[in-house]
Design a protein around this motif. Structure first.
Motif, short mmCIF file in Angstrom:
data_model
loop_
_atom_site.label_atom_id
_atom_site.label_comp_id
_atom_site.label_asym_id
_atom_site.label_seq_id
_atom_site.Cartn_x
_atom_site.Cartn_y
_atom_site.Cartn_z
N THR A 69 3.98 -11.08 -0.28
CA THR A 69 2.79 -11.32 0.52
C THR A 69 1.77 -12.10 -0.30
O THR A 69 1.74 -11.99 -1.54
CB THR A 69 2.16 -10.01 1.02
OG1 THR A 69 0.99 -10.31 1.79
CG2 THR A 69 1.78 -9.10 -0.14
N GLU A 70 0.95 -12.86 0.39
CA GLU A 70 -0.13 -13.60 -0.27
C GLU A 70 -1.44 -12.82 -0.28
O GLU A 70 -2.42 -13.26 -0.86
CB GLU A 70 -0.36 -14.94 0.45
CG GLU A 70 0.82 -15.90 0.33
CD GLU A 70 0.57 -17.22 1.04
OE1 GLU A 70 -0.50 -17.34 1.67
OE2 GLU A 70 1.43 -18.10 0.97
N LYS A 71 -1.45 -11.66 0.35
CA LYS A 71 -2.68 -10.88 0.43
C LYS A 71 -3.12 -10.39 -0.96
O LYS A 71 -2.30 -10.02 -1.79
CB LYS A 71 -2.48 -9.67 1.35
CG LYS A 71 -2.19 -10.02 2.79
CD LYS A 71 -3.37 -10.71 3.45
CE LYS A 71 -3.08 -10.98 4.92
NZ LYS A 71 -4.20 -11.67 5.58
N GLU A 72 -4.41 -10.36 -1.17
CA GLU A 72 -4.97 -9.84 -2.41
C GLU A 72 -5.10 -8.32 -2.33
O GLU A 72 -5.39 -7.76 -1.27
CB GLU A 72 -6.36 -10.46 -2.65
CG GLU A 72 -6.33 -11.96 -2.88
CD GLU A 72 -5.67 -12.33 -4.19
OE1 GLU A 72 -5.72 -11.52 -5.14
OE2 GLU A 72 -5.08 -13.43 -4.28
N PHE A 73 -4.90 -7.67 -3.48
CA PHE A 73 -4.99 -6.22 -3.53
C PHE A 73 -6.12 -5.80 -4.45
O PHE A 73 -6.27 -6.33 -5.54
CB PHE A 73 -3.67 -5.62 -4.00
CG PHE A 73 -2.57 -5.70 -2.97
CD1 PHE A 73 -2.30 -4.62 -2.15
CD2 PHE A 73 -1.85 -6.87 -2.81
CE1 PHE A 73 -1.31 -4.70 -1.19
CE2 PHE A 73 -0.86 -6.95 -1.86
CZ PHE A 73 -0.59 -5.87 -1.04
N SER A 74 -6.85 -4.79 -3.99
CA SER A 74 -7.93 -4.26 -4.81
C SER A 74 -7.51 -2.93 -5.40
O SER A 74 -6.39 -2.48 -5.22
CB SER A 74 -9.20 -4.09 -3.96
OG SER A 74 -8.94 -3.19 -2.92
N GLU A 75 -8.45 -2.28 -6.09
CA GLU A 75 -8.10 -1.09 -6.85
C GLU A 75 -7.65 0.08 -6.00
O GLU A 75 -6.84 0.85 -6.37
CB GLU A 75 -9.29 -0.63 -7.69
CG GLU A 75 -9.36 -1.41 -8.97
CD GLU A 75 -10.37 -0.84 -9.91
OE1 GLU A 75 -10.96 0.19 -9.58
OE2 GLU A 75 -10.53 -1.40 -10.96
#
Length: 258
Positions: A69-75
């Protein structure tokens, strides 16, 4: 354009309603349900690849697939991911964890060990109808365990492979093959680096033939050495088979939310 990231998703499923893991154009599968849920959650087309394939009606208490996936992940991503994806999945499929892995990680080819269980019960039990095989005849478990011990001496298991499976090799390294007696039945445990199509169900069918006295335990050596599927016992029903463990030399810390 964002670079795609690869993730391993750990899930479990009850296989009764599905024609196995792998996508089929005219049947409902676990992979189809998972990919639809992932695509909805991420808002992009997601295509997963599983650690193997399970047959119609077979269950998994641990199964892995990878996807990009190209989605960004946060903490704090895993908590929101698990809540969201599980709300999109049917009741009989549950996602447990999400692991970010390196871009070349492969759910199928990187697995170094897999374990299955096959469950048998001897008295009618409505709570086991779809997760265990009801075998009404007594079985000689000691003889079955002697037969199972010979499996560890071999690597070519063509005699237990579904015909025309198209494998590049029938070799598997089996590190465990034994029966466990429980109060309400018996469980066959088998662990190997890889499995052939229908292999576990064919092995269990052969061992139960030994348990019924059809063959001596040593006969399993002749079956394996024949390399012919016709020499082995019939495949037992899918309902009693569970994939219980898949191991990798890596699994990064699971991310915590999306």
């Amino acid at each position: 354009m964002s670079k795609k990231q690869r993730f391993f998703i750990e899930l479990s499923y009850h296989g009764l309603q599905y024609h196995g893991w792998q996508y089929q154009p005219n049947a409902i599968t676990v992979q189809e349900k998972l990919d639809n849920a992932l695509s909805t959650f991420f808002g992009e087309k997601i295509e997963s690849l599983g650690c193997g394939r399970t047959d119609t009606g077979v269950h998994a208490t641990q199964f892995y697939a990878h996807f990009d996936t190209e989605k960004e992940f946060s903490e704090n991503s895993e908590i929101r991911f698990l809540k969201g994806i599980n709300s999109l999945l049917p009741y009989d499929i549950a996602v447990k964890h999400l692991h970010q892995v390196h871009e070349d990680a492969h759910a199928r080819f990187d697995a170094i060990r897999r374990s299955y269980e096959y469950h048998i019960h001897f008295n009618k039990n409505p709570f086991k109808t779809y997760t265990s095989w009801l075998h009404k005849e007594p079985l000689n478990v000691d003889a079955m365990n002697i037969g199972a011990s010979y499996i560890l001496d071999y690597e070519d298991f063509g005699a237990f492979c579904k015909a025309n499976a198209g494998n590049f090799t029938n070799n598997c390294i089996v590190s465990r093959a034994e029966w466990e007696v429980k109060n309400d039945g018996i469980i066959f445990h088998i662990t190997a680096n890889r499995f052939l199509r229908n292999m576990v169900r064919a092995i269990v069918g052969t061992l139960t033939d030994i348990g019924k006295g059809k063959y001596a335990p040593e006969h399993i050596k002749h079956i394996i050495e024949s390399k012919k599927r016709s020499s082995a016992g019939a495949s037992v029903p899918a309902c009693g088979l569970l994939l219980t463990e898949v191991c990798y030399p890596y699994i990064t810390e699971a991310i915590e939310e999306i």
